[in-house]
Design a protein around this motif. Structure first.
Motif, short mmCIF file in Angstrom:
data_model
loop_
_atom_site.label_atom_id
_atom_site.label_comp_id
_atom_site.label_asym_id
_atom_site.label_seq_id
_atom_site.Cartn_x
_atom_site.Cartn_y
_atom_site.Cartn_z
N ILE A 29 -48.90 -30.15 -37.40
CA ILE A 29 -49.80 -30.82 -36.10
C ILE A 29 -48.95 -30.53 -35.02
CG2 ILE A 29 -50.92 -32.80 -35.32
CD1 ILE A 29 -51.67 -33.41 -37.99
N GLY A 30 -47.44 -31.13 -35.07
CA GLY A 30 -46.74 -30.95 -33.91
C GLY A 30 -46.55 -29.74 -33.22
N TRP A 31 -46.31 -28.80 -33.88
CA TRP A 31 -45.89 -27.24 -33.36
C TRP A 31 -47.17 -26.70 -32.74
CZ3 TRP A 31 -41.49 -26.63 -31.41
CH2 TRP A 31 -40.27 -27.40 -31.87
N PHE A 32 -48.27 -26.80 -33.36
CA PHE A 32 -49.55 -26.38 -33.23
C PHE A 32 -49.90 -27.26 -31.90
CE2 PHE A 32 -54.25 -26.23 -33.20
CZ PHE A 32 -54.39 -24.90 -33.23
N SER A 33 -49.58 -28.36 -31.81
CA SER A 33 -49.82 -29.10 -30.48
C SER A 33 -48.94 -28.58 -29.44
CB SER A 33 -49.93 -30.63 -30.47
OG SER A 33 -50.70 -31.12 -31.58
N PHE A 34 -47.85 -28.50 -29.61
CA PHE A 34 -47.00 -27.84 -28.70
C PHE A 34 -47.35 -26.56 -28.16
CE2 PHE A 34 -43.25 -25.43 -27.38
CZ PHE A 34 -42.63 -26.32 -26.42
N LEU A 35 -47.75 -25.64 -28.92
CA LEU A 35 -48.16 -24.53 -28.48
C LEU A 35 -49.38 -24.29 -27.75
CD1 LEU A 35 -46.96 -21.89 -31.67
CD2 LEU A 35 -46.05 -22.19 -29.41
N LEU A 36 -50.37 -25.18 -28.10
CA LEU A 36 -51.70 -25.28 -27.56
C LEU A 36 -51.59 -25.94 -26.26
CD1 LEU A 36 -54.66 -24.64 -28.04
CD2 LEU A 36 -54.93 -26.75 -29.25
N GLY A 37 -50.52 -26.97 -26.27
CA GLY A 37 -50.31 -27.83 -25.02
C GLY A 37 -50.05 -26.88 -23.67
N PHE A 38 -49.53 -25.53 -23.82
CA PHE A 38 -49.52 -24.73 -22.75
C PHE A 38 -50.64 -24.41 -22.08
CE2 PHE A 38 -45.10 -24.15 -24.97
CZ PHE A 38 -44.63 -24.60 -23.73
N VAL A 39 -51.99 -24.52 -22.94
CA VAL A 39 -53.20 -24.25 -22.46
C VAL A 39 -53.88 -25.45 -22.18
CG1 VAL A 39 -55.43 -23.05 -23.00
CG2 VAL A 39 -53.29 -21.96 -23.58
N PHE A 40 -53.69 -26.74 -23.01
CA PHE A 40 -54.40 -27.69 -22.78
C PHE A 40 -53.32 -28.90 -22.95
CE2 PHE A 40 -57.49 -25.15 -25.00
CZ PHE A 40 -58.50 -25.03 -24.07
N PRO A 41 -52.76 -29.33 -21.87
CA PRO A 41 -51.63 -30.29 -21.77
C PRO A 41 -51.91 -31.45 -22.52
CG PRO A 41 -51.77 -29.30 -19.79
CD PRO A 41 -53.02 -28.84 -20.35
N LEU A 42 -53.35 -31.96 -22.56
CA LEU A 42 -53.47 -33.04 -23.24
C LEU A 42 -53.16 -33.22 -24.58
CD1 LEU A 42 -56.92 -34.01 -21.67
CD2 LEU A 42 -54.87 -35.02 -21.29
N MET A 43 -52.86 -32.06 -25.01
CA MET A 43 -52.45 -32.01 -26.71
C MET A 43 -51.09 -32.47 -26.94
SD MET A 43 -54.81 -30.81 -28.60
CE MET A 43 -54.10 -30.48 -29.94
N TRP A 44 -50.29 -32.22 -25.68
CA TRP A 44 -48.64 -32.97 -25.76
C TRP A 44 -48.87 -34.47 -26.02
CZ3 TRP A 44 -47.26 -29.43 -21.28
CH2 TRP A 44 -46.86 -28.14 -21.71
N TYR A 45 -49.98 -34.99 -25.21
CA TYR A 45 -50.07 -36.44 -25.37
C TYR A 45 -50.58 -37.01 -26.52
CZ TYR A 45 -48.98 -35.99 -20.28
OH TYR A 45 -48.47 -35.86 -19.09
N TYR A 46 -51.32 -36.15 -27.14
CA TYR A 46 -52.12 -36.61 -28.58
C TYR A 46 -50.94 -36.47 -29.48
CZ TYR A 46 -54.38 -35.88 -32.88
OH TYR A 46 -54.79 -35.80 -33.98
N ALA A 47 -50.12 -35.47 -29.32
CA ALA A 47 -48.90 -35.44 -30.37
C ALA A 47 -47.84 -36.54 -30.00
CB ALA A 47 -48.09 -34.04 -30.55
N THR A 48 -47.75 -36.89 -28.77
CA THR A 48 -46.90 -37.90 -28.55
C THR A 48 -47.26 -39.25 -29.04
OG1 THR A 48 -46.12 -36.79 -26.55
CG2 THR A 48 -45.75 -39.14 -26.59
N ILE A 49 -48.61 -39.69 -28.92
CA ILE A 49 -49.11 -40.68 -29.55
C ILE A 49 -48.93 -40.65 -31.03
CG2 ILE A 49 -51.27 -42.04 -30.24
CD1 ILE A 49 -52.25 -40.90 -27.27
#
Length: 103
Positions: free
Chosen positions: A43-63
């Motif tokens: 989930i972490g690395w997937f969110s990191f890669l997807l975060g470049f398109v949807f930065p909210l994914m970085w915040y989701y993974a941070t939570i």
């Protein structure tokens, strides 16, 4: 006095005349046998890669990182920590850009 399954005589141990009662590491072997979710990268690395398109994914993974989600699977820790750093950098850059535009 011998305990059941554990002979004290070294010759019997070498011959294999004993029964192993349990292995302390046996429970941990199954943890890493199953693949990680999200196409095997976690989930972490997937969110990191997807975060470049949807930065909210970085915040989701941070939570997830701060709620200790990685305790379920320690392999998730690095990806979630990377997302927390990416969210911090993105927030700082967004604040600087907003300050430059507004002032």
């Amino acid at each position: 006095m011998e305990q059941k399954g554990c002979p004290t005589d070294p010759k019997k141990r070498e011959e294999g005349d004993y029964t192993l009662i349990g292995d302390g590491e046996d429970d941990l072997l199954g943890l890493y046998d199953k693949p990680l979710p999200c196409f095997g990268c976690g989930i972490g690395w997937f969110s990191f890669l997807l975060g470049f398109v949807f930065p909210l994914m970085w915040y989701y993974a941070t939570i997830l990182y701060f709620r200790n989600y990685y305790l379920n699977d320690p392999r998730e820790r690095t990806g979630l920590a990377t997302c927390a750093i990416a969210a911090l950098v993105f927030t700082i850059v967004a604040l600087i850009v907003a300050a430059v535009i507004l002032f």
